[in-house]
Write an enzyme that holds these catalytic residues in place. Structure first.
Site, PDB file in Angstrom:
ATOM      1  N   TYR A 140      53.899  40.511   0.052  1.00 53.46           N
ATOM      2  CA  TYR A 140      53.021  41.622  -0.287  1.00 53.46           C
ATOM      3  C   TYR A 140      51.576  41.147  -0.144  1.00 53.46           C
ATOM      4  O   TYR A 140      51.031  40.484  -1.018  1.00 53.46           O
ATOM      5  CB  TYR A 140      53.341  42.079  -1.716  1.00 53.46           C
ATOM      6  CG  TYR A 140      52.568  43.261  -2.246  1.00 53.46           C
ATOM      7  CD1 TYR A 140      51.597  43.915  -1.497  1.00 53.46           C
ATOM      8  CD2 TYR A 140      52.840  43.751  -3.520  1.00 53.46           C
ATOM      9  CE1 TYR A 140      50.913  45.001  -1.998  1.00 53.46           C
ATOM     10  CE2 TYR A 140      52.155  44.839  -4.048  1.00 53.46           C
ATOM     11  CZ  TYR A 140      51.191  45.452  -3.283  1.00 53.46           C
ATOM     12  OH  TYR A 140      50.508  46.532  -3.795  1.00 53.46           O
ATOM     13  N   LYS A 170      54.498  43.538   3.391  1.00 57.48           N
ATOM     14  CA  LYS A 170      53.906  44.802   2.958  1.00 57.48           C
ATOM     15  C   LYS A 170      52.410  44.604   3.149  1.00 57.48           C
ATOM     16  O   LYS A 170      51.763  43.882   2.399  1.00 57.48           O
ATOM     17  CB  LYS A 170      54.244  45.108   1.509  1.00 57.48           C
ATOM     18  CG  LYS A 170      53.618  46.399   0.984  1.00 57.48           C
ATOM     19  CD  LYS A 170      53.923  46.577  -0.494  1.00 57.48           C
ATOM     20  CE  LYS A 170      53.345  47.878  -1.036  1.00 57.48           C
ATOM     21  NZ  LYS A 170      51.866  47.892  -1.086  1.00 57.48           N
ATOM     22  N   ASP A 197      47.625  54.277   2.594  1.00 57.17           N
ATOM     23  CA  ASP A 197      48.020  55.673   2.787  1.00 57.17           C
ATOM     24  C   ASP A 197      47.052  56.451   3.671  1.00 57.17           C
ATOM     25  O   ASP A 197      47.465  57.213   4.547  1.00 57.17           O
ATOM     26  CB  ASP A 197      48.106  56.390   1.435  1.00 57.17           C
ATOM     27  CG  ASP A 197      49.045  55.721   0.457  1.00 57.17           C
ATOM     28  OD1 ASP A 197      49.404  54.557   0.674  1.00 57.17           O
ATOM     29  OD2 ASP A 197      49.417  56.362  -0.541  1.00 57.17           O
ATOM     30  N   GLU A 198      45.743  56.248   3.426  1.00 55.56           N
ATOM     31  CA  GLU A 198      44.736  57.072   4.090  1.00 55.56           C
ATOM     32  C   GLU A 198      44.520  56.712   5.554  1.00 55.56           C
ATOM     33  O   GLU A 198      43.803  57.427   6.272  1.00 55.56           O
ATOM     34  CB  GLU A 198      43.407  57.029   3.330  1.00 55.56           C
ATOM     35  CG  GLU A 198      42.811  55.649   3.163  1.00 55.56           C
ATOM     36  CD  GLU A 198      43.240  54.946   1.883  1.00 55.56           C
ATOM     37  OE1 GLU A 198      42.383  54.308   1.250  1.00 55.56           O
ATOM     38  OE2 GLU A 198      44.435  55.032   1.530  1.00 55.56           O
TER      39      GLU A 198
END
Length: 303
Positions: A140, A170, A197-198
């Site tokens: 991550y 990730k 996300d964006e």
């Protein structure tokens, strides 16, 4: 590894439901899991940044994971974040994840005493990954939170030599050049789960096929639409949908970021996740009213 399959699609970074006193509220997870299944999530990422992992005890993290595995009932995958500043604690959580029936594990780098070299990071992670050797292990990478900016591609190639179950990362960073490098390593050997996300559209354009995000919890149709549009080569529509995502993210930032603002949105849509645990302050009634009005303005909520 047992029954390893590469991930594809949307993985929701789950919030940790709490009551008004900041105690874990496991009773909400059944309803939460039903929403994730209805939203056609590939999986959930449990007790990560969105799940406030570093504010939870080891015992709480175990209980939360056990409930998610039970509530998922095989309808989607459950990825357990086992990262900790304590290697001993992370090993314990990794073993527990394997025993509980999680589908994979992931770990963030320690963020207090930080690894200074890729070798330091590999040495820290190796016994953690090896403690759940039958499960896929994802690094991550989130330097904005950890302050660790070590080269991920180097970690993957060198780490694979001592962690056979290391399958990818990730990648929660906006360094898309580095992301592209990871995606093309050894002809695509490693999975790269897009974590911003964006800018999901950008990761997909580079070749990612799966994403992990907090806003997937309450905006699944937008992200499914982005995936479909990119797959069909309709980038005009994908860009339009991505801007809807950005509208939501801008509102979340206004109310304290992905965890605080996102939890408030979950409460508004009927999944009672409660407040965050301190030091993140609770959302006031006035803020809830303002947030609701902001969401109505962009068409996310009806009056």
């Amino acid at each position: 590894m047992k029954n390893y399959q590469r991930l594809k699609g949307l993985i929701a970074a789950s919030f940790t439901p709490m009551d008004a006193q900041g105690k874990i509220n496991l009773s909400v997870i059944d309803k939460y899991a039903d929403l994730m299944a209805k939203s056609d999530m590939t999986g959930v990422f449990v007790c990560g940044t969105t799940g406030e992992s570093q504010s939870l005890t080891t015992h709480e993290r175990k209980n939360i994971l056990e409930q998610w595995v039970k509530s998922s009932n095989g309808r989607f995958k459950v990825i357990a974040h086992v990262g900790s500043n304590s290697q001993v604690e992370a090993i314990e959580l990794a073993r527990h994840a394997a025993e509980t029936g999680a589908d994979a594990i992931a770990a963030m780098t320690p963020c207090f005493f930080k690894p200074e070299t890729v070798k330091d990071l590999i040495d820290f992670f190796t016994p953690i990954a090896n403690s759940a050797e039958e499960l896929p292990f994802y690094y991550y990478n989130m330097p904005s939170m950890t302050g660790v900016f070590l080269p991920v591609a180097t970690f993957l190639t060198e780490g694979k030599k001592v962690m056979p179950n290391l399958v990818g990362t990730k990648f929660t960073h906006n360094n898309l050049m580095e992301m592209g490098e990871c995606l093309t390593l050894n002809n695509g050997e490693f999975e790269v789960l897009h974590g911003y996300d964006e800018i999901l559209i950008s990761g997909l354009a580079f070749g990612a096929v799966a994403g992990v995000g907090s806003t997937y919890n309450y905006l699944p149709e937008v992200y499914h639409g982005i995936l479909k549009a990119v797959e069909e080569g309709d980038f005009q529509h994908a860009r339009k949908l991505q801007m809807k995502s950005i509208e939501i993210v801008k509102i979340i930032i206004k109310y304290g970021g992905g965890v605080r603002g996102g939890k408030a949105i979950m409460n508004l849509i009927g999944i009672e996740c409660g407040p965050c645990r301190l030091p993140i302050p609770a959302v006031s009634k006035e803020e809830y009213d303002m947030l609701k009005n902001d969401l109505i303005k962009i068409g996310f909520l009806s009056k």
